[in-house]
Design a protein around this motif. Structure first.
Motif, PDB file in Angstrom:
ATOM      1  N   ARG A 181      92.976  96.756  64.794  1.00  0.00           N
ATOM      2  CA  ARG A 181      92.869  97.026  66.228  1.00  0.00           C
ATOM      3  C   ARG A 181      93.901  98.063  66.672  1.00  0.00           C
ATOM      4  O   ARG A 181      93.594  99.025  67.372  1.00  0.00           O
ATOM      5  N   TYR A 234      87.846  91.916  62.423  1.00  0.00           N
ATOM      6  CA  TYR A 234      87.586  93.308  62.065  1.00  0.00           C
ATOM      7  C   TYR A 234      87.380  93.458  60.563  1.00  0.00           C
ATOM      8  O   TYR A 234      88.041  92.794  59.775  1.00  0.00           O
ATOM      9  N   VAL A 282      82.620 101.110  64.632  1.00  0.00           N
ATOM     10  CA  VAL A 282      82.639 100.241  65.822  1.00  0.00           C
ATOM     11  C   VAL A 282      81.489  99.232  65.753  1.00  0.00           C
ATOM     12  O   VAL A 282      81.665  98.047  66.034  1.00  0.00           O
ATOM     13  N   PHE A 333      83.182 108.708  74.255  1.00  0.00           N
ATOM     14  CA  PHE A 333      83.120 110.163  74.165  1.00  0.00           C
ATOM     15  C   PHE A 333      81.953 110.639  75.003  1.00  0.00           C
ATOM     16  O   PHE A 333      80.830 110.178  74.807  1.00  0.00           O
ATOM     17  N   TYR A 364      89.310 102.843  61.536  1.00  0.00           N
ATOM     18  CA  TYR A 364      89.328 104.295  61.326  1.00  0.00           C
ATOM     19  C   TYR A 364      90.627 104.865  61.864  1.00  0.00           C
ATOM     20  O   TYR A 364      91.232 104.302  62.794  1.00  0.00           O
ATOM     21  N   GLU A 369      88.770 100.958  74.340  1.00  0.00           N
ATOM     22  CA  GLU A 369      88.434 100.181  73.149  1.00  0.00           C
ATOM     23  C   GLU A 369      87.038  99.575  73.287  1.00  0.00           C
ATOM     24  O   GLU A 369      86.858  98.731  74.173  1.00  0.00           O
ATOM     25  N   PRO A 370      86.036  99.944  72.488  1.00  0.00           N
ATOM     26  CA  PRO A 370      86.034 101.116  71.606  1.00  0.00           C
ATOM     27  C   PRO A 370      86.008 102.411  72.421  1.00  0.00           C
ATOM     28  O   PRO A 370      85.653 102.385  73.598  1.00  0.00           O
ATOM     29  N   PRO A 371      86.386 103.519  71.803  1.00  0.00           N
ATOM     30  CA  PRO A 371      86.539 104.773  72.550  1.00  0.00           C
ATOM     31  C   PRO A 371      85.215 105.293  73.099  1.00  0.00           C
ATOM     32  O   PRO A 371      84.162 105.044  72.523  1.00  0.00           O
ATOM     33  N   ILE A 428      83.058 107.040  63.793  1.00  0.00           N
ATOM     34  CA  ILE A 428      83.633 106.019  64.682  1.00  0.00           C
ATOM     35  C   ILE A 428      82.546 105.071  65.167  1.00  0.00           C
ATOM     36  O   ILE A 428      82.702 103.848  65.133  1.00  0.00           O
TER      37      ILE A 428
END
Lengths: 413, 413
Positions: free
Chosen positions: B256, B304, B291, A277, B308, A273-275, B287
Motif C-alpha cells: 500500500r 494485496y 489495481v 488518470f 507497482y 488510492e487507487p490513482p 497500474i
C-alpha cells in the motif's frame, strides 16, 4: 388558458481553478472555491424548455429526446423542487393574484448541441439551462432573483453548473455555512471585460473509460495526502491571483495560474488510492506543444501565448488571445492533423484560405523544437472547437420551444 | 611488484519511498529520506575493476569499453578523490608500513550487464560498484570502514547510489548536517530477512525523451506547491510505516505504501512548472491491471498481492511474494504479450512448461475484469525481468578483472 412555458439556453464553463472534492455530497458543497470561464453559447449550449400545465400528471424530463426518470431524492428532483419552492415563497404566497403554477406538474425537454461522444461535460450547461428555464417560467428573474440565488439551486444538480449561471469569468465561492446558503456563483467580470479571450477545445480520442468525477473526487478526499494542502493553501492564493489577473486583463498570470492549477488538480487525482488518470499520451503531447510555444515566447521576453487546462478527461482546452489564436490552431494541426472537412472555422480565422482543409494551414513558429511531440495520426485529436468567452443563460423566443403543443418533446432533425 | 587491483559488482536498487529533490545539489543532499529494495546481482549488476599503478599518467575510466572523461569537479572525480582521501587518512597516515597507493593514478573499467536501452538507471549500481572496487583496492573494508561510510561517497556520485551499498532493504537518511556527514545509507533489514520478495521489471517502450531526474527534481523543488507538504509530512510518516512493515514482513502495508509513494512522487512531478510526466499510457495500463488484481484479492479479504512502483521513466517494477509471482507473470503477459523467446525464466517459475513462449502461459485470475486494460501489441512492454531481493556489493575474484595486463579494458564478448 395561458401557456406557462419558457425556453432558455445555457453555456458550458471550463474552470481555470479546479473544483475537486466535496465537503457535503448531498448539498454538493465543495472543499475549495473555483473559478471558470464561460464559453460562448453560439457554439456550445444546452437548451431547455419547461412548461407547467394542470393537465400534466407528473414531473417529466426528456434529454435529447429520451425520457430521463426523475427519481425521488435525485439531483434532478431537488432542482425542480427548489425552483418551485422559490416561486411559491417569493411570488405566490406574497401576491394572491399570481397564478399558483408551482402546483402544476412540469414537462421539461432539454437538448445539448454537442455530442456526448465529444467528452464535454454537459451536466453544467444542462442543469444551468434547466434552472434558468424554470426560473423564467416562474418569473424568478432579476431584480427579484439574481443568478447567484439560482446558482444555489443549479449547484445541487451538478456542482460546476452553478458557474454556468453567469457569463464571462465566474467564481464559485465555497462558502462556510453547513446549509450551503453561501456556496454560490458570483461574477468576477462579464465577457465584455475581456472579449478577446478565445478557447480552443481539442477533443482527444480515448479508448479507456475514465473514473467519473463524482466518485473520483470523493476518493481523492478520502485518500490523498496532498489534497488538504491544496485546499488550505494552494487554491486560496490562486483564487486571489486569478481574480486580480482577470480584473487587470493580465494574460501572463492568467495563463501561468491556469496551467499550474490544472496540473495541481491532476496531481491530487494521481495521489489518490487507487490513482486516477484523466490525461493520456495525446493530452501530454498537447501540453508539450503548448509548453514549447510559451518557452520560445518567454525567452523573447514576450510572455505566455497560451494556457492549457484539462478537466476530468483527456480533452485539452487552450485559452489564448485574439492575436495568437490563428498561430495556435496552425500549431496544433501541425502535430494533430484533422480529418478533412471536420474543422469548422467558427470565428472566421482563416476565411477563404481554408477551403475545407485545415491541415494545409499547418505551421510552427520560428525556433519551435519539433521534437517535443510526434506528429500524430489523424483522429488522435478527433476534433477542434474554436470558441470565445461568452455570456450567461439566455431566454429564448417561444418559437424555439422544444415542447410540442401535446406537451411532449418535438422531434429535432 | 604488487598488482593493486580489485573488482566488485554492485546491485540496482528500486525505491519504495522515493527520493525527489535536493537541498544541496553539489553534495547531493536530499530534501527527504528514502527507502529502497536492493535487487539481485545475479540478474542486474554493474561490475567495476579499479587498479592503482605508478605507471599510470592520470585517472581514467572506461564505461562499457568506452572512455568517460573524468572532468575536474565532476561527480566522478569527487568519488575517486574521496576514496583516495579515506585511504590516506585511515591507513597510510596511520601506518607508515602501508604502501602509499593513494598517490598512484587509477584506471577503472566498469560494465553494466543490462542495456542502456532498458531504461534502467545504471548510475546507482555504477557508482556503488566504483566506490566498492576502490574501497577493496585500498582495503577500506569493515570493520575499519562500513558500507554506510562508503555510502557517503557514493551519494556524491549519484544520490540513490548510496542505497546500493547494502543488500536487502535500505534507508537513506536525509540527515541534517550541512556538510552531508549524516546523509547516508543504513540497512533496514538484510535480503535474508524477507527472501521471498520478488521483483518483476516491466520494461516499457517509450518514444519520448524524458526529463532527466537531476534537472527534473530541482524544477520540482523550485516550482511545486505540493512538494514541501510531501517532504515535511507525507514522507516522514511513510518512512516509519515502511520500516515497520519490513521488520514485520507485512506485505499489505509494504504494498500500500509503495504504491502510494510512487503515486505521490509522480504527483509532485506533475505539479511542476512545466509539468513532468514519466509514466505513459502503457505504464497506466500496468497500474490498472495491478489495481484490479488487488481489488479482487482485497474483496476476498486476502490482502494485496502486488505493488507497482515507477521511477523517473515509464518502466514498472512490481514487487510481490513467492506465492504470487507466477500468477502475476501470467497476468502481465495476458495484457502485454512478449516477443517469442524474449522472456528469460530467471528463477525457474515455469520450468519445462515454458518452451520458449511465455505468451502461451497467459492467464487472468477468476473474476478479473478484463476491461481495465486493452491487450497491447507485442513490444508495448518490450521486456520482463524477473528477479529477487538481493545482497550488497560483492568482491569478485581477480579472474573477473575488466582490465588487461596493459592497464586498459579487456574486450568483452
Amino acid at each position: 388558458m395561458a401557456l406557462y412555458e419558457a425556453t432558455s439556453s445555457a453555456p458550458v464553463n471550463i474552470a481555470v481553478i479546479k473544483y475537486w472534492g466535496k465537503r457535503d455530497t448531498k448539498l454538493i458543497l465543495p472543499t475549495n472555491s473555483s473559478l471558470s470561464v464561460t464559453l460562448s453559447q453560439d457554439h456550445l449550449r444546452s437548451t431547455t424548455t419547461s412548461r407547467a400545465d394542470p393537465s400534466f400528471e407528473r414531473d417529466r424530463l426528456w434529454l435529447n429526446g429520451k425520457e430521463d426518470e426523475i427519481k425521488p431524492g435525485s439531483r434532478l428532483e431537488t432542482c425542480i423542487r427548489e425552483v418551485k419552492k422559490l416561486r411559491r415563497e417569493l411570488i405566490e404566497e406574497k401576491d394572491a393574484s399570481q397564478p399558483k403554477i408551482s402546483q402544476y406538474y412540469v414537462h421539461i425537454a432539454s437538448y445539448n448541441n454537442f455530442p456526448t461522444a465529444a467528452g464535454l461535460a454537459s451536466s453544467a450547461s444542462g442543469f444551468a439551462a434547466l434552472v434558468s428555464s424554470l426560473a423564467h417560467l416562474y418569473n424568478l428573474t432579476p431584480p427579484l432573483v439574481s443568478p447567484s440565488v439560482l446558482s444555489l439551486i443549479a449547484r445541487q444538480g451538478s456542482g460546476s453548473a452553478c458557474r454556468s449561471l453567469y457569463g464571462g469569468f465566474v467564481a464559485w465561492n465555497k462558502g462556510s455555512s453547513p446549509d450551503g446558503s453561501d456556496s454560490l456563483a458570483v461574477e468576477v467580470a462579464p465577457a465584455s471585460h475581456w472579449p478577446n479571450m478565445h478557447a480552443l477545445i481539442c477533443v482527444v480520442s480515448d479508448d479507456k473509460k475514465g473514473t467519473s468525477s463524482t466518485s473520483g473526487m470523493q476518493r481523492t478526499v478520502e485518500t490523498s495526502t496532498l489534497l488538504q494542502h491544496r485546499i488550505k493553501h494552494v487554491v486560496p492564493e490562486r483564487m486571489a491571483l486569478m481574480e486580480k489577473a482577470i480584473q487587470e486583463r493580465d494574460f501572463d498570470t492568467f495563463a501561468r495560474v491556469t496551467m499550474a492549477d490544472s496540473n495541481s488538480f491532476h496531481a491530487v487525482a494521481l495521489d489518490t488510492e487507487p490513482p486516477i488518470f484523466y490525461m493520456n499520451d495525446v493530452s501530454r503531447a498537447i501540453i508539450a506543444v503548448i509548453v514549447e510555444l510559451n518557452r520560445i515566447s518567454l525567452e523573447q521576453g514576450k510572455g505566455y501565448r497560451a494556457a492549457y487546462t484539462y478537466d476530468a478527461g483527456p480533452n485539452a482546452v487552450i485559452y489564448t488571445l485574439d492575436k495568437d489564436i490563428k498561430d495556435i490552431i496552425q500549431l496544433i494541426v501541425s502535430f494533430f492533423p484533422q480529418k478533412e472537412g471536420e474543422f469548422k472555422d467558427n470565428l472566421g480565422v482563416f476565411g477563404e484560405q481554408l477551403a475545407g482543409n485545415i491541415n494545409a494551414q499547418a505551421k510552427v513558429p520560428e525556433g519551435f523544437n519539433r521534437n517535443v511531440a510526434l506528429v500524430h495520426e489523424v483522429g488522435a485529436v478527433k476534433g477542434l472547437i474554436h470558441t470565445k468567452v461568452g455570456d450567461g443563460p439566455r431566454k429564448l423566443d417561444s418559437s424555439e420551444t422544444l415542447l410540442a403543443s401535446t406537451g411532449f418533446p418535438i422531434t429535432l432533425a
